[in-house]
Design a protein around this motif. Sequence first.
Motif, PDB file in Angstrom:
ATOM      1  N   GLY A  28      46.917  51.414  21.502  1.00 48.00           N
ATOM      2  CA  GLY A  28      46.991  51.778  22.913  1.00 48.00           C
ATOM      3  C   GLY A  28      48.318  52.399  23.303  1.00 48.00           C
ATOM      4  O   GLY A  28      49.277  52.405  22.528  1.00 48.00           O
ATOM      5  N   ILE A  29      48.340  52.950  24.508  1.00 49.48           N
ATOM      6  CA  ILE A  29      49.558  53.547  25.064  1.00 49.48           C
ATOM      7  C   ILE A  29      49.818  52.936  26.440  1.00 49.48           C
ATOM      8  O   ILE A  29      48.940  52.319  27.026  1.00 49.48           O
ATOM      9  CB  ILE A  29      49.465  55.091  25.155  1.00 49.48           C
ATOM     10  N   ALA A  30      51.020  53.138  26.918  1.00 52.55           N
ATOM     11  CA  ALA A  30      51.461  52.615  28.224  1.00 52.55           C
ATOM     12  C   ALA A  30      51.311  51.095  28.269  1.00 52.55           C
ATOM     13  O   ALA A  30      50.918  50.525  29.292  1.00 52.55           O
ATOM     14  CB  ALA A  30      50.730  53.300  29.382  1.00 52.55           C
ATOM     15  N   LYS A  31      51.630  50.446  27.167  1.00 54.13           N
ATOM     16  CA  LYS A  31      51.537  48.980  27.095  1.00 54.13           C
ATOM     17  C   LYS A  31      52.417  48.339  28.163  1.00 54.13           C
ATOM     18  O   LYS A  31      53.512  48.804  28.442  1.00 54.13           O
ATOM     19  CB  LYS A  31      51.957  48.487  25.709  1.00 54.13           C
ATOM     20  N   GLY A  32      51.887  47.279  28.775  1.00 55.69           N
ATOM     21  CA  GLY A  32      52.651  46.564  29.794  1.00 55.69           C
ATOM     22  C   GLY A  32      52.567  47.169  31.181  1.00 55.69           C
ATOM     23  O   GLY A  32      53.189  46.673  32.115  1.00 55.69           O
ATOM     24  N   HIS A  33      51.803  48.236  31.328  1.00 58.09           N
ATOM     25  CA  HIS A  33      51.663  48.874  32.640  1.00 58.09           C
ATOM     26  C   HIS A  33      50.258  48.626  33.173  1.00 58.09           C
ATOM     27  O   HIS A  33      49.316  48.535  32.408  1.00 58.09           O
ATOM     28  CB  HIS A  33      51.921  50.379  32.533  1.00 58.09           C
ATOM     29  N   PRO A  34      50.106  48.536  34.483  1.00 58.98           N
ATOM     30  CA  PRO A  34      51.177  48.600  35.473  1.00 58.98           C
ATOM     31  C   PRO A  34      52.084  47.374  35.367  1.00 58.98           C
ATOM     32  O   PRO A  34      51.607  46.259  35.189  1.00 58.98           O
ATOM     33  CB  PRO A  34      50.451  48.643  36.816  1.00 58.98           C
ATOM     34  N   ASP A  35      53.385  47.632  35.475  1.00 61.77           N
ATOM     35  CA  ASP A  35      54.357  46.543  35.372  1.00 61.77           C
ATOM     36  C   ASP A  35      54.826  46.115  36.767  1.00 61.77           C
ATOM     37  O   ASP A  35      54.320  46.613  37.782  1.00 61.77           O
ATOM     38  CB  ASP A  35      55.531  46.937  34.467  1.00 61.77           C
ATOM     39  N   THR A  36      55.774  45.210  36.798  1.00 62.74           N
ATOM     40  CA  THR A  36      56.267  44.663  38.071  1.00 62.74           C
ATOM     41  C   THR A  36      56.769  45.765  38.997  1.00 62.74           C
ATOM     42  O   THR A  36      56.495  45.750  40.199  1.00 62.74           O
ATOM     43  CB  THR A  36      57.387  43.636  37.804  1.00 62.74           C
ATOM     44  N   GLN A  37      57.509  46.735  38.441  1.00 59.40           N
ATOM     45  CA  GLN A  37      58.029  47.832  39.269  1.00 59.40           C
ATOM     46  C   GLN A  37      56.903  48.715  39.796  1.00 59.40           C
ATOM     47  O   GLN A  37      56.920  49.134  40.948  1.00 59.40           O
ATOM     48  CB  GLN A  37      59.048  48.673  38.490  1.00 59.40           C
ATOM     49  N   ASP A  38      55.905  48.991  38.943  1.00 56.64           N
ATOM     50  CA  ASP A  38      54.743  49.782  39.384  1.00 56.64           C
ATOM     51  C   ASP A  38      54.054  49.105  40.570  1.00 56.64           C
ATOM     52  O   ASP A  38      53.691  49.759  41.556  1.00 56.64           O
ATOM     53  CB  ASP A  38      53.718  49.931  38.257  1.00 56.64           C
ATOM     54  N   LEU A  39      53.878  47.788  40.474  1.00 61.33           N
ATOM     55  CA  LEU A  39      53.187  47.050  41.538  1.00 61.33           C
ATOM     56  C   LEU A  39      54.009  47.015  42.818  1.00 61.33           C
ATOM     57  O   LEU A  39      53.455  47.133  43.926  1.00 61.33           O
ATOM     58  CB  LEU A  39      52.830  45.644  41.061  1.00 61.33           C
ATOM     59  N   GLU A  40      55.326  46.905  42.694  1.00 54.25           N
ATOM     60  CA  GLU A  40      56.185  46.955  43.887  1.00 54.25           C
ATOM     61  C   GLU A  40      56.119  48.342  44.520  1.00 54.25           C
ATOM     62  O   GLU A  40      56.062  48.470  45.744  1.00 54.25           O
ATOM     63  CB  GLU A  40      57.628  46.585  43.542  1.00 54.25           C
ATOM     64  N   ASN A  41      56.109  49.387  43.693  1.00 50.89           N
ATOM     65  CA  ASN A  41      55.977  50.751  44.215  1.00 50.89           C
ATOM     66  C   ASN A  41      54.636  50.934  44.927  1.00 50.89           C
ATOM     67  O   ASN A  41      54.551  51.633  45.943  1.00 50.89           O
ATOM     68  CB  ASN A  41      56.128  51.766  43.092  1.00 50.89           C
ATOM     69  N   ALA A  42      53.579  50.297  44.425  1.00 47.97           N
ATOM     70  CA  ALA A  42      52.259  50.365  45.071  1.00 47.97           C
ATOM     71  C   ALA A  42      52.311  49.701  46.444  1.00 47.97           C
ATOM     72  O   ALA A  42      51.767  50.226  47.420  1.00 47.97           O
ATOM     73  CB  ALA A  42      51.210  49.698  44.188  1.00 47.97           C
ATOM     74  N   ARG A  43      52.965  48.533  46.524  1.00 44.39           N
ATOM     75  CA  ARG A  43      53.102  47.855  47.822  1.00 44.39           C
ATOM     76  C   ARG A  43      53.865  48.733  48.813  1.00 44.39           C
ATOM     77  O   ARG A  43      53.482  48.844  49.984  1.00 44.39           O
ATOM     78  CB  ARG A  43      53.825  46.516  47.640  1.00 44.39           C
ATOM     79  N   LYS A  44      54.934  49.339  48.339  1.00 48.30           N
ATOM     80  CA  LYS A  44      55.761  50.214  49.179  1.00 48.30           C
ATOM     81  C   LYS A  44      54.931  51.407  49.684  1.00 48.30           C
ATOM     82  O   LYS A  44      55.011  51.778  50.847  1.00 48.30           O
ATOM     83  CB  LYS A  44      56.944  50.722  48.341  1.00 48.30           C
ATOM     84  N   ARG A  94      37.732  49.518  35.259  1.00 51.34           N
ATOM     85  CA  ARG A  94      37.127  48.862  34.104  1.00 51.34           C
ATOM     86  C   ARG A  94      38.181  48.744  33.002  1.00 51.34           C
ATOM     87  O   ARG A  94      39.346  48.606  33.285  1.00 51.34           O
ATOM     88  CB  ARG A  94      35.915  49.665  33.590  1.00 51.34           C
ATOM     89  N   HIS A  95      37.768  48.811  31.783  1.00 49.00           N
ATOM     90  CA  HIS A  95      38.621  48.740  30.589  1.00 49.00           C
ATOM     91  C   HIS A  95      39.661  47.625  30.685  1.00 49.00           C
ATOM     92  O   HIS A  95      39.378  46.511  30.325  1.00 49.00           O
ATOM     93  CB  HIS A  95      39.233  50.105  30.268  1.00 49.00           C
ATOM     94  N   HIS A  96      40.838  47.893  31.229  1.00 52.62           N
ATOM     95  CA  HIS A  96      41.898  46.876  31.297  1.00 52.62           C
ATOM     96  C   HIS A  96      42.199  46.431  32.723  1.00 52.62           C
ATOM     97  O   HIS A  96      43.103  45.648  32.948  1.00 52.62           O
ATOM     98  CB  HIS A  96      43.172  47.389  30.627  1.00 52.62           C
ATOM     99  N   GLY A  97      41.461  46.945  33.710  1.00 52.98           N
ATOM    100  CA  GLY A  97      41.654  46.530  35.100  1.00 52.98           C
ATOM    101  C   GLY A  97      42.947  47.027  35.718  1.00 52.98           C
ATOM    102  O   GLY A  97      43.425  46.454  36.704  1.00 52.98           O
ATOM    103  N   ASN A  98      43.521  48.102  35.187  1.00 46.72           N
ATOM    104  CA  ASN A  98      44.796  48.620  35.692  1.00 46.72           C
ATOM    105  C   ASN A  98      44.741  48.968  37.176  1.00 46.72           C
ATOM    106  O   ASN A  98      45.618  48.583  37.948  1.00 46.72           O
ATOM    107  CB  ASN A  98      45.220  49.866  34.912  1.00 46.72           C
ATOM    108  N   THR A  99      43.705  49.701  37.558  1.00 47.04           N
ATOM    109  CA  THR A  99      43.588  50.132  38.953  1.00 47.04           C
ATOM    110  C   THR A  99      43.415  48.930  39.872  1.00 47.04           C
ATOM    111  O   THR A  99      44.033  48.863  40.937  1.00 47.04           O
ATOM    112  CB  THR A  99      42.422  51.128  39.103  1.00 47.04           C
ATOM    113  N   ARG A 100      42.639  47.958  39.470  1.00 48.63           N
ATOM    114  CA  ARG A 100      42.433  46.765  40.294  1.00 48.63           C
ATOM    115  C   ARG A 100      43.744  45.998  40.472  1.00 48.63           C
ATOM    116  O   ARG A 100      44.015  45.472  41.556  1.00 48.63           O
ATOM    117  CB  ARG A 100      41.349  45.869  39.668  1.00 48.63           C
TER     118      ARG A 100
END
Length: 152
Positions: A124-140, A10-16
Amino acid sequence: MKTAVCYYSRHHGNTRKVLDAMADEGNLDLIDVTTRQTVRLEEYDCIGFASGIYGFDVQKAVVEFARQYLPQGKSVFFVYTYGGAKGSGAKSMVEIAREKNCPVLGEFSCKGYDTFGPFKLIGGIAKGHPDTQDLENARKFYRKIQAQNPQG
Protein backbone atom coordinates in the motif's frame (compact mmCIF):
# COMPACT_ATOMS: atom_id res chain seq x y z
CA MET A 1 -26.51 25.48 9.73
CA LYS A 2 -28.02 22.13 8.83
CA THR A 3 -25.54 20.21 6.69
CA ALA A 4 -25.53 16.80 5.03
CA VAL A 5 -22.59 15.01 3.47
CA CYS A 6 -23.41 12.33 0.93
CA TYR A 7 -20.48 9.94 0.80
CA TYR A 8 -18.94 6.68 -0.34
CA SER A 9 -16.21 5.17 1.86
CA ARG A 10 -15.04 1.58 1.49
CA HIS A 11 -11.67 -0.21 1.38
CA HIS A 12 -9.94 1.39 4.41
CA GLY A 13 -12.63 3.90 5.45
CA ASN A 14 -10.35 6.90 4.82
CA THR A 15 -13.14 9.22 3.71
CA ARG A 16 -15.37 8.23 6.64
CA LYS A 17 -12.53 9.01 9.09
CA VAL A 18 -12.28 12.52 7.62
CA LEU A 19 -16.06 13.00 7.80
CA ASP A 20 -16.21 11.78 11.40
CA ALA A 21 -13.61 14.43 12.28
CA MET A 22 -15.72 17.10 10.56
CA ALA A 23 -18.82 15.88 12.39
CA ASP A 24 -17.00 16.64 15.66
CA GLU A 25 -17.43 20.32 14.73
CA GLY A 26 -21.22 20.32 14.78
CA ASN A 27 -24.46 19.67 12.96
CA LEU A 28 -23.48 17.25 10.18
CA ASP A 29 -25.64 14.38 8.91
CA LEU A 30 -23.75 11.65 7.05
CA ILE A 31 -25.61 9.91 4.22
CA ASP A 32 -24.04 6.77 2.74
CA VAL A 33 -24.95 6.82 -0.96
CA THR A 34 -24.92 3.00 -1.14
CA THR A 35 -27.82 2.52 1.27
CA ARG A 36 -31.39 2.62 0.10
CA GLN A 37 -33.05 5.44 1.96
CA THR A 38 -35.39 8.34 1.43
CA VAL A 39 -33.27 11.42 0.81
CA ARG A 40 -34.63 14.95 1.12
CA LEU A 41 -31.64 17.19 0.59
CA GLU A 42 -33.81 20.29 0.15
CA GLU A 43 -34.16 20.31 3.96
CA TYR A 44 -30.44 21.13 4.33
CA ASP A 45 -28.73 24.53 4.16
CA CYS A 46 -25.52 23.09 2.78
CA ILE A 47 -24.61 19.77 1.14
CA GLY A 48 -21.25 18.07 0.90
CA PHE A 49 -20.22 15.19 -1.32
CA ALA A 50 -17.32 12.93 -0.35
CA SER A 51 -15.44 9.95 -1.70
CA GLY A 52 -12.07 8.46 -2.29
CA ILE A 53 -10.55 9.04 -5.72
CA TYR A 54 -11.18 6.07 -8.01
CA GLY A 55 -9.66 6.17 -11.48
CA PHE A 56 -8.76 9.85 -11.05
CA ASP A 57 -12.27 11.02 -10.07
CA VAL A 58 -14.74 10.70 -7.18
CA GLN A 59 -16.62 7.41 -6.99
CA LYS A 60 -19.33 7.12 -9.65
CA ALA A 61 -22.06 6.36 -7.09
CA VAL A 62 -21.47 9.80 -5.52
CA VAL A 63 -21.62 11.50 -8.93
CA GLU A 64 -24.90 9.75 -9.79
CA PHE A 65 -26.34 10.50 -6.35
CA ALA A 66 -25.57 14.21 -6.81
CA ARG A 67 -27.03 14.19 -10.30
CA GLN A 68 -30.26 12.67 -8.97
CA TYR A 69 -30.75 14.33 -5.57
CA LEU A 70 -28.89 17.68 -5.43
CA PRO A 71 -31.52 20.46 -5.34
CA GLN A 72 -31.07 23.62 -7.38
CA GLY A 73 -29.19 26.49 -5.74
CA LYS A 74 -27.87 24.74 -2.59
CA SER A 75 -24.41 25.62 -1.29
CA VAL A 76 -22.07 22.65 -1.75
CA PHE A 77 -18.59 21.49 -0.84
CA PHE A 78 -16.47 18.47 -1.71
CA VAL A 79 -14.24 16.15 0.29
CA TYR A 80 -12.00 13.44 -1.11
CA THR A 81 -9.12 11.21 -0.11
CA TYR A 82 -6.52 9.76 -2.45
CA GLY A 83 -3.62 7.34 -2.32
CA GLY A 84 -1.22 8.40 -5.01
CA ALA A 85 -2.64 11.36 -6.87
CA LYS A 86 -5.68 13.62 -6.65
CA GLY A 87 -6.46 13.04 -10.32
CA SER A 88 -9.10 15.50 -11.45
CA GLY A 89 -10.44 15.61 -7.88
CA ALA A 90 -14.03 16.75 -7.76
CA LYS A 91 -14.17 18.02 -11.35
CA SER A 92 -17.31 16.04 -12.23
CA MET A 93 -18.97 17.26 -9.02
CA VAL A 94 -18.12 20.89 -9.82
CA GLU A 95 -19.79 20.45 -13.21
CA ILE A 96 -22.98 19.11 -11.59
CA ALA A 97 -22.98 22.00 -9.11
CA ARG A 98 -22.64 24.46 -11.99
CA GLU A 99 -25.54 22.82 -13.89
CA LYS A 100 -27.74 23.14 -10.79
CA ASN A 101 -26.65 26.71 -9.94
CA CYS A 102 -25.11 25.60 -6.65
CA PRO A 103 -22.36 27.80 -5.21
CA VAL A 104 -19.22 25.78 -4.40
CA LEU A 105 -17.86 26.74 -0.98
CA GLY A 106 -14.64 24.74 -1.28
CA GLU A 107 -12.85 21.40 -1.50
CA PHE A 108 -10.92 19.45 1.09
CA SER A 109 -8.61 16.59 0.20
CA CYS A 110 -5.90 14.58 1.89
CA LYS A 111 -3.96 11.39 1.40
CA GLY A 112 -5.55 8.10 2.45
CA TYR A 113 -4.08 4.64 2.86
CA ASP A 114 -4.45 2.82 -0.48
CA THR A 115 -3.96 -0.85 -1.30
CA PHE A 116 -6.01 -0.91 -4.49
CA GLY A 117 -4.69 -2.79 -7.51
CA PRO A 118 -0.91 -2.83 -7.84
CA PHE A 119 -0.42 -0.90 -4.58
CA LYS A 120 -1.39 -4.08 -2.73
CA LEU A 121 1.77 -5.77 -4.01
CA ILE A 122 3.96 -3.25 -2.20
CA GLY A 123 1.90 -3.09 1.00
CA GLY A 124 0.00 0.00 0.00
CA ILE A 125 0.80 3.70 -0.21
CA ALA A 126 0.05 6.70 2.00
CA LYS A 127 0.30 4.48 5.08
CA GLY A 128 -0.96 6.12 8.26
CA HIS A 129 -3.20 8.57 6.41
CA PRO A 130 -5.43 10.27 7.10
CA ASP A 131 -3.28 11.15 10.09
CA THR A 132 -3.87 13.44 13.07
CA GLN A 133 -2.86 16.55 11.09
CA ASP A 134 -5.11 15.58 8.15
CA LEU A 135 -8.07 15.22 10.53
CA GLU A 136 -7.35 18.57 12.21
CA ASN A 137 -7.16 20.19 8.76
CA ALA A 138 -10.56 18.60 7.95
CA ARG A 139 -12.07 20.10 11.12
CA LYS A 140 -10.61 23.49 10.24
CA PHE A 141 -12.05 23.23 6.71
CA TYR A 142 -15.52 22.42 8.06
CA ARG A 143 -15.39 25.34 10.51
CA LYS A 144 -14.63 27.57 7.50
CA ILE A 145 -17.60 26.09 5.60
CA GLN A 146 -19.86 26.78 8.59
CA ALA A 147 -18.64 30.39 8.76
CA GLN A 148 -19.32 30.89 5.01
CA ASN A 149 -22.86 29.57 5.29
CA PRO A 150 -24.19 30.50 8.74
CA GLN A 151 -27.97 30.28 8.09
CA GLY A 152 -30.03 27.70 9.90
